[in-house]
Design a protein around this motif. Structure first.
Motif, PDB file in Angstrom:
ATOM      1  N   TRP A  91      13.447  -1.655 -17.290  1.00 36.76           N
ATOM      2  CA  TRP A  91      12.725  -1.265 -16.230  1.00 36.76           C
ATOM      3  C   TRP A  91      13.223  -0.066 -15.391  1.00 36.76           C
ATOM      4  CZ3 TRP A  91      14.028  -1.822 -10.708  1.00 36.76           C
ATOM      5  CH2 TRP A  91      12.937  -1.342  -9.864  1.00 36.76           C
ATOM      6  N   LEU A  92      14.544  -0.075 -15.286  1.00 38.58           N
ATOM      7  CA  LEU A  92      15.153   1.155 -14.729  1.00 38.58           C
ATOM      8  C   LEU A  92      15.103   2.244 -15.373  1.00 38.58           C
ATOM      9  CD1 LEU A  92      18.395  -0.308 -13.402  1.00 38.58           C
ATOM     10  CD2 LEU A  92      16.593   0.782 -11.824  1.00 38.58           C
ATOM     11  N   ASN A  93      15.247   2.312 -16.946  1.00 36.99           N
ATOM     12  CA  ASN A  93      15.175   3.296 -17.644  1.00 36.99           C
ATOM     13  C   ASN A  93      14.045   3.817 -17.882  1.00 36.99           C
ATOM     14  OD1 ASN A  93      15.868   5.410 -19.430  1.00 36.99           O
ATOM     15  ND2 ASN A  93      16.037   3.849 -21.147  1.00 36.99           N
ATOM     16  N   TYR A  94      12.911   3.237 -18.653  1.00 37.12           N
ATOM     17  CA  TYR A  94      11.564   3.414 -19.075  1.00 37.12           C
ATOM     18  C   TYR A  94      10.680   3.802 -17.986  1.00 37.12           C
ATOM     19  CZ  TYR A  94      13.793   2.553 -23.517  1.00 37.12           C
ATOM     20  OH  TYR A  94      14.768   2.581 -24.714  1.00 37.12           O
TER      21      TYR A  94
ATOM     22  N   GLU B  37       0.713  -1.190  -0.071  1.00 37.79           N
ATOM     23  CA  GLU B  37       0.097   0.006   0.007  1.00 37.79           C
ATOM     24  C   GLU B  37       0.928   1.289  -0.019  1.00 37.79           C
ATOM     25  OE1 GLU B  37      -3.387   2.171  -0.104  1.00 37.79           O
ATOM     26  OE2 GLU B  37      -3.302   0.242  -0.486  1.00 37.79           O
ATOM     27  N   TRP B  38       1.874   1.254   0.722  1.00 36.24           N
ATOM     28  CA  TRP B  38       2.884   2.348   0.856  1.00 36.24           C
ATOM     29  C   TRP B  38       3.528   2.649  -0.564  1.00 36.24           C
ATOM     30  CZ3 TRP B  38       8.317   1.814   0.235  1.00 36.24           C
ATOM     31  CH2 TRP B  38       9.251   2.900   0.502  1.00 36.24           C
ATOM     32  N   THR B  39       3.848   1.458  -1.221  1.00 33.80           N
ATOM     33  CA  THR B  39       4.326   1.883  -2.523  1.00 33.80           C
ATOM     34  C   THR B  39       3.505   2.617  -3.451  1.00 33.80           C
ATOM     35  OG1 THR B  39       3.416  -0.175  -3.696  1.00 33.80           O
ATOM     36  CG2 THR B  39       5.519  -0.430  -2.575  1.00 33.80           C
ATOM     37  N   LYS B  40       2.319   2.831  -3.409  1.00 35.99           N
ATOM     38  CA  LYS B  40       1.543   3.643  -4.306  1.00 35.99           C
ATOM     39  C   LYS B  40       1.618   5.108  -4.159  1.00 35.99           C
ATOM     40  CE  LYS B  40      -2.566   0.352  -3.700  1.00 35.99           C
ATOM     41  NZ  LYS B  40      -4.032   0.461  -3.239  1.00 35.99           N
ATOM     42  N   GLU B  41       2.441   5.472  -3.121  1.00 36.40           N
ATOM     43  CA  GLU B  41       2.512   7.007  -3.005  1.00 36.40           C
ATOM     44  C   GLU B  41       4.233   7.264  -2.858  1.00 36.40           C
ATOM     45  OE1 GLU B  41       0.437   9.367  -3.387  1.00 36.40           O
ATOM     46  OE2 GLU B  41      -1.376   7.914  -3.624  1.00 36.40           O
ATOM     47  N   HIS B  42       4.784   6.183  -2.488  1.00 38.32           N
ATOM     48  CA  HIS B  42       6.266   6.297  -1.997  1.00 38.32           C
ATOM     49  C   HIS B  42       7.366   5.787  -3.261  1.00 38.32           C
ATOM     50  CE1 HIS B  42       4.253   7.171   1.644  1.00 38.32           C
ATOM     51  NE2 HIS B  42       5.161   7.995   2.047  1.00 38.32           N
ATOM     52  N   VAL B  43       6.618   4.965  -4.145  1.00 41.46           N
ATOM     53  CA  VAL B  43       7.710   4.339  -5.134  1.00 41.46           C
ATOM     54  C   VAL B  43       7.119   4.763  -6.628  1.00 41.46           C
ATOM     55  CG1 VAL B  43       8.671   2.329  -5.822  1.00 41.46           C
ATOM     56  CG2 VAL B  43       7.984   2.537  -3.397  1.00 41.46           C
ATOM     57  N   THR B  44       8.060   5.042  -7.377  1.00 43.05           N
ATOM     58  CA  THR B  44       7.511   5.439  -8.867  1.00 43.05           C
ATOM     59  C   THR B  44       7.065   4.101  -9.490  1.00 43.05           C
ATOM     60  OG1 THR B  44       9.191   7.093  -8.963  1.00 43.05           O
ATOM     61  CG2 THR B  44       8.389   6.059 -11.016  1.00 43.05           C
ATOM     62  N   SER B  45       7.886   3.041  -9.455  1.00 45.38           N
ATOM     63  CA  SER B  45       7.693   1.596  -9.983  1.00 45.38           C
ATOM     64  C   SER B  45       8.182   0.525  -9.196  1.00 45.38           C
ATOM     65  CB  SER B  45       7.935   1.419 -11.453  1.00 45.38           C
ATOM     66  OG  SER B  45       7.712   0.232 -11.948  1.00 45.38           O
TER      67      SER B  45
ATOM     68  N   VAL C  99      11.394   3.859 -14.318  1.00 43.18           N
ATOM     69  CA  VAL C  99      11.666   4.381 -13.119  1.00 43.18           C
ATOM     70  C   VAL C  99      12.432   5.722 -13.589  1.00 43.18           C
ATOM     71  CG1 VAL C  99      13.180   4.298 -11.089  1.00 43.18           C
ATOM     72  CG2 VAL C  99      12.332   2.304 -12.041  1.00 43.18           C
ATOM     73  N   TYR C 100      13.752   5.923 -14.109  1.00 40.89           N
ATOM     74  CA  TYR C 100      14.406   7.041 -14.532  1.00 40.89           C
ATOM     75  C   TYR C 100      13.532   8.092 -15.250  1.00 40.89           C
ATOM     76  CZ  TYR C 100      18.000   9.941 -16.390  1.00 40.89           C
ATOM     77  OH  TYR C 100      18.814  11.038 -16.832  1.00 40.89           O
ATOM     78  N   GLN C 101      12.811   7.512 -16.418  1.00 40.80           N
ATOM     79  CA  GLN C 101      11.968   8.328 -17.254  1.00 40.80           C
ATOM     80  C   GLN C 101      10.890   9.057 -16.374  1.00 40.80           C
ATOM     81  OE1 GLN C 101      13.401   9.450 -19.878  1.00 40.80           O
ATOM     82  NE2 GLN C 101      15.004   8.226 -20.295  1.00 40.80           N
ATOM     83  N   GLU C 102      10.488   8.612 -15.596  1.00 39.12           N
ATOM     84  CA  GLU C 102       9.286   8.585 -14.796  1.00 39.12           C
ATOM     85  C   GLU C 102       9.332   9.656 -13.556  1.00 39.12           C
ATOM     86  OE1 GLU C 102       6.291   8.743 -16.448  1.00 39.12           O
ATOM     87  OE2 GLU C 102       7.202   7.439 -17.980  1.00 39.12           O
ATOM     88  N   THR C 103      10.349   8.981 -12.709  1.00 42.41           N
ATOM     89  CA  THR C 103      10.497   9.756 -11.440  1.00 42.41           C
ATOM     90  C   THR C 103      10.933  11.189 -11.386  1.00 42.41           C
ATOM     91  OG1 THR C 103      11.444   9.095  -9.120  1.00 42.41           O
ATOM     92  CG2 THR C 103      12.965   9.107 -10.800  1.00 42.41           C
ATOM     93  N   PRO C 104      10.345  11.941 -10.314  1.00 42.26           N
ATOM     94  CA  PRO C 104      11.098  13.385 -10.357  1.00 42.26           C
ATOM     95  C   PRO C 104      12.121  13.485  -9.810  1.00 42.26           C
ATOM     96  CG  PRO C 104       9.341  12.672  -8.473  1.00 42.26           C
ATOM     97  CD  PRO C 104       9.503  11.509  -9.417  1.00 42.26           C
ATOM     98  N   PHE C 105      13.007  14.534 -10.157  1.00 41.74           N
ATOM     99  CA  PHE C 105      14.141  14.789  -9.819  1.00 41.74           C
ATOM    100  C   PHE C 105      14.211  15.078  -8.194  1.00 41.74           C
ATOM    101  CE2 PHE C 105      18.103  17.094  -8.768  1.00 41.74           C
ATOM    102  CZ  PHE C 105      18.902  16.324  -9.477  1.00 41.74           C
ATOM    103  N   THR C 106      13.276  15.755  -7.632  1.00 40.31           N
ATOM    104  CA  THR C 106      13.203  15.725  -6.398  1.00 40.31           C
ATOM    105  C   THR C 106      11.853  15.312  -5.878  1.00 40.31           C
ATOM    106  OG1 THR C 106      12.489  18.085  -6.387  1.00 40.31           O
ATOM    107  CG2 THR C 106      14.512  17.526  -6.182  1.00 40.31           C
ATOM    108  N   TRP C 107      11.814  14.563  -4.595  1.00 44.27           N
ATOM    109  CA  TRP C 107      10.224  14.100  -4.138  1.00 44.27           C
ATOM    110  C   TRP C 107       9.702  15.141  -3.552  1.00 44.27           C
ATOM    111  CZ3 TRP C 107       7.467  10.072  -5.514  1.00 44.27           C
ATOM    112  CH2 TRP C 107       7.932   9.065  -6.324  1.00 44.27           C
TER     113      TRP C 107
END
Length: 301
Positions: free
Chosen positions: A288-291, A129-137, A293-301
């Motif tokens: 997975w890491l590139n497309y 449940e926590w991953t929904k708001e705290h993890v990109t993928s 995670v990296y391409q989707e995650t914000p630079f700052t949370w």
């Protein structure tokens, strides 16, 4: 990929011998990029071997990765040194206020139990449940994939008549999906499990997409349409000898079990098994890491 891991982690020495690109913390902090923060919930009994397998696959892209390991608080593994957990692992309560770019939830030898019967199920539910708001993928592997399908999408699992163990062929059915870019139309992957998710229900689910097919073992790769969850039903992280070690372990327990299928060269158990899935494993992890995670995650949370 330069991967930043603790200097004294046992996996480090193994990876350095394989010429894997590892980075010291002081060098990492001087680079003008933000490393991806990856959290690994390691539920496997042989935690040190699993660490090595996962870190190896996280190492093969230009991205810098920083990894944290957590273990369950509600269940204490009997197959790992307490000193190892204390030195290299945290618990969920210690990291739950942080945000992570990616997370990996491993498999676990608890398939014979209903999900709710697993000792740490309530804790895992809290984490998922926590991953929904705290993890990109999140990348979910084997039983971890079944748990994610059940919790997030209501997909049940069933026991097989006999254990799947061996190397099985898969065919891509969604070759344009980002996760499988560069992967051959047909490829072979290790599987080792007693249960299957309800793949008919997966296929009908409007939030999930199946990327490949196999007549013998079902799909390997299932992706949520929002890319928050990737489910890997097999063990792309396995070493060439992992199925052999599992087979020998089960024989020593006196279990009535067949040798891993399509595994030993010429079906000769005296011959050393060969890794036929290394390139696919590296590609899936790096994609997975590139497309996702990296391409989707914000630079700052």
């Amino acid at each position: 990929m330069p991967i930043n891991v603790p200097k004294q982690l046992p996996a480090r020495a193994i990876l350095e011998k394989e010429n894997i690109f590892l980075m010291e913390k002081n060098r990492a902090t001087t680079q003008d990029i933000r490393p991806l923060k990856i959290l690994i919930l390691n539920l496997m009994p042989d935690k040190e071997r699993t660490e090595t397998q996962l870190l190896r696959l996280l190492s093969n892209s230009p991205l810098q990765v920083s990894v944290d390991f957590i273990h369950t608080e509600t269940y204490q593994s009997k197959n790992v040194r307490k000193s190892h957990l204390e030195k290299f692992y945290q618990t969920f309560s210690e990291i739950k206020d942080q945000r992570y770019d990616g997370m990996i939830i491993t498999g676990a030898p608890v398939e014979h139990f209903d999900f709710e019967e697993v000792d740490y199920w309530d804790e895992l539910v809290e984490i998922m449940e926590w991953t929904k708001e705290h993890v990109t993928s999140t990348l979910n592997i084997c039983w971890g994939a079944q748990a994610a399908l059940y919790y997030h999408y209501g997909i049940t699992k069933t026991m097989r008549k006999e254990k799947i163990s061996g190397i099985y062929s898969h065919k891509l059915v969604r070759p344009t999906n980002k996760l499988v870019r560069g992967i051959n139309d047909e490829f072979k992957i290790p599987h080792s499990r007693h249960t299957d998710s309800d793949y008919v229900a997966v296929e009908k689910h409007d939030q999930l997409t199946i990327l490949d097919s196999s007549d013998q073992v079902g799909p390997l790769l299932i992706v949520s349409n929002d890319e928050k969850n990737v489910m890997i039903t097999g063990h792309i992280e396995y070493d060439a000898d992992t199925l052999l070690r599992e087979y020998q372990r089960d024989l020593a327990k006196g279990l009535d079990i067949h040798a891993p299928s399509n595994y030993f060269p010429d079906n000769d158990q005296k011959k050393q098994p060969v890794n036929h899935w290394r390139s696919e494993a590296y590609l899936i992890f790096s994609n997975w890491l590139n497309y996702f995670v990296y391409q989707e995650t914000p630079f700052t949370w």
